[in-house]
Design an enzyme around this catalytic site. Sequence first.
Site, PDB file in Angstrom:
ATOM      1  N   ASP A 101       5.023   6.337  11.425  1.00 36.31           N
ATOM      2  CA  ASP A 101       5.835   5.302  12.065  1.00 36.31           C
ATOM      3  C   ASP A 101       7.245   5.350  11.464  1.00 36.31           C
ATOM      4  O   ASP A 101       7.865   6.410  11.442  1.00 36.31           O
ATOM      5  CB  ASP A 101       5.138   3.941  11.907  1.00 36.31           C
ATOM      6  CG  ASP A 101       5.821   2.812  12.666  1.00 36.31           C
ATOM      7  OD1 ASP A 101       5.668   2.771  13.902  1.00 36.31           O
ATOM      8  OD2 ASP A 101       6.510   2.006  12.037  1.00 36.31           O
ATOM      9  N   TYR A 150      10.093  -4.090  22.491  1.00 35.85           N
ATOM     10  CA  TYR A 150      10.054  -4.704  21.157  1.00 35.85           C
ATOM     11  C   TYR A 150      11.248  -4.302  20.289  1.00 35.85           C
ATOM     12  O   TYR A 150      11.796  -5.134  19.553  1.00 35.85           O
ATOM     13  CB  TYR A 150       8.719  -4.400  20.466  1.00 35.85           C
ATOM     14  CG  TYR A 150       8.573  -3.003  19.912  1.00 35.85           C
ATOM     15  CD1 TYR A 150       8.652  -2.759  18.547  1.00 35.85           C
ATOM     16  CD2 TYR A 150       8.354  -1.906  20.755  1.00 35.85           C
ATOM     17  CE1 TYR A 150       8.522  -1.485  18.028  1.00 35.85           C
ATOM     18  CE2 TYR A 150       8.222  -0.634  20.253  1.00 35.85           C
ATOM     19  CZ  TYR A 150       8.313  -0.420  18.892  1.00 35.85           C
ATOM     20  OH  TYR A 150       8.202   0.852  18.391  1.00 35.85           O
ATOM     21  N   TYR A 230      15.027  -1.735  12.245  1.00 43.69           N
ATOM     22  CA  TYR A 230      15.347  -1.658  13.676  1.00 43.69           C
ATOM     23  C   TYR A 230      16.802  -2.065  13.920  1.00 43.69           C
ATOM     24  O   TYR A 230      17.482  -1.505  14.780  1.00 43.69           O
ATOM     25  CB  TYR A 230      14.416  -2.565  14.480  1.00 43.69           C
ATOM     26  CG  TYR A 230      12.974  -2.151  14.419  1.00 43.69           C
ATOM     27  CD1 TYR A 230      12.466  -1.205  15.306  1.00 43.69           C
ATOM     28  CD2 TYR A 230      12.112  -2.702  13.463  1.00 43.69           C
ATOM     29  CE1 TYR A 230      11.128  -0.815  15.250  1.00 43.69           C
ATOM     30  CE2 TYR A 230      10.775  -2.312  13.402  1.00 43.69           C
ATOM     31  CZ  TYR A 230      10.290  -1.371  14.296  1.00 43.69           C
ATOM     32  OH  TYR A 230       8.988  -0.980  14.232  1.00 43.69           O
ATOM     33  N   HIS A 295      -2.098   4.017  17.468  1.00 45.91           N
ATOM     34  CA  HIS A 295      -0.904   4.236  16.656  1.00 45.91           C
ATOM     35  C   HIS A 295      -1.178   4.257  15.149  1.00 45.91           C
ATOM     36  O   HIS A 295      -0.602   5.070  14.423  1.00 45.91           O
ATOM     37  CB  HIS A 295       0.127   3.148  16.971  1.00 45.91           C
ATOM     38  CG  HIS A 295       1.410   3.293  16.201  1.00 45.91           C
ATOM     39  ND1 HIS A 295       2.265   4.363  16.372  1.00 45.91           N
ATOM     40  CD2 HIS A 295       1.980   2.507  15.241  1.00 45.91           C
ATOM     41  CE1 HIS A 295       3.305   4.227  15.570  1.00 45.91           C
ATOM     42  NE2 HIS A 295       3.155   3.113  14.866  1.00 45.91           N
TER      43      HIS A 295
END
Length: 316
Positions: A101, A150, A230, A295
Amino acid sequence: MEKIEHTTVTTNGIKMHVASIGSGPIILFLHGFPELWYTWRHQLLSLSSLGYRCVAPDLRGYGDSDAPPSPESYTVFHIVGDLVGLLDALGVDKVFLVGHDWGAMIAWNFCLFRPDRIKALVNLSIPYHPRNPKVKTVDAYRALFGDDFYICRFQVPGEAEAHFAQMDTAKVMKKFLTTRDPNPPCIPKETGLKALPDPPALPSWLSEDEINYFATKFNQKGFTGGLNYYRAMNLNWELMASWTGLQIQVPVKFIVGDLDITYHIPGVKEYLQNGGFKKNVPFLQELVVMEGVAHFINQEKPQEISMHIYDFIKKF
């Protein structure tokens, strides 16, 4: 688990919590969102028993590591800088690198910036995509999936935190870790995380105690540190202009589950299977697509992932 050592290392201006076990060549494990060093618990135990020293930090912003408040403190240069400092603190020149990730994205950048420190890389879930000079990263996602995607929803400081705070943290962790929907995760502003499906029951590979470990740490630290990764995505895009077009120059094994949301982003399957990925990662030696796996692959299939890692790094 009680044999795992916990230490604090000062690196790059922060204090970083590091879990480690075993002796031998070092494998450095990088976790993703919303995770901790603990996501690698199974791999730490199994690979240390095979003759490796396994090292898994809480990345900047997570768990028992420092969490600077500003999103500008979470660029890939900060995170890779933390890790280079960690290797220096450990007194080690080169390591095997394993990422998942966000940890995989950091690992790709680690290999771009400092290939001299990496023997080989096993990356999970997130393939390497070179920087697109024409469009900023978040803008590209917004064009593909809209404002509710998201990554786009996480951009405004405080907004996602407010959504998370409306729900018990253990429930938040269950929603993330158990999702098996390969469609793009969307979080409408009106409903927040309630839009994500509730798990009917915990899967066999995840216990209430494990969920509670994650929840306890996120209750202490909050989610802002992880969300700041992010929020720094477009800043990364700006800062990385000099690296446009560069290939990954270390030996690589890449593993993804066929139910992973990342595998179902438009164009990704073709990119992986039709030569685009290999062109950008010329030392790619193995590409593994695991059937029926979502995931959080290293937790869902711990033994298989440990053996995939071992089978690859033992060659070097």
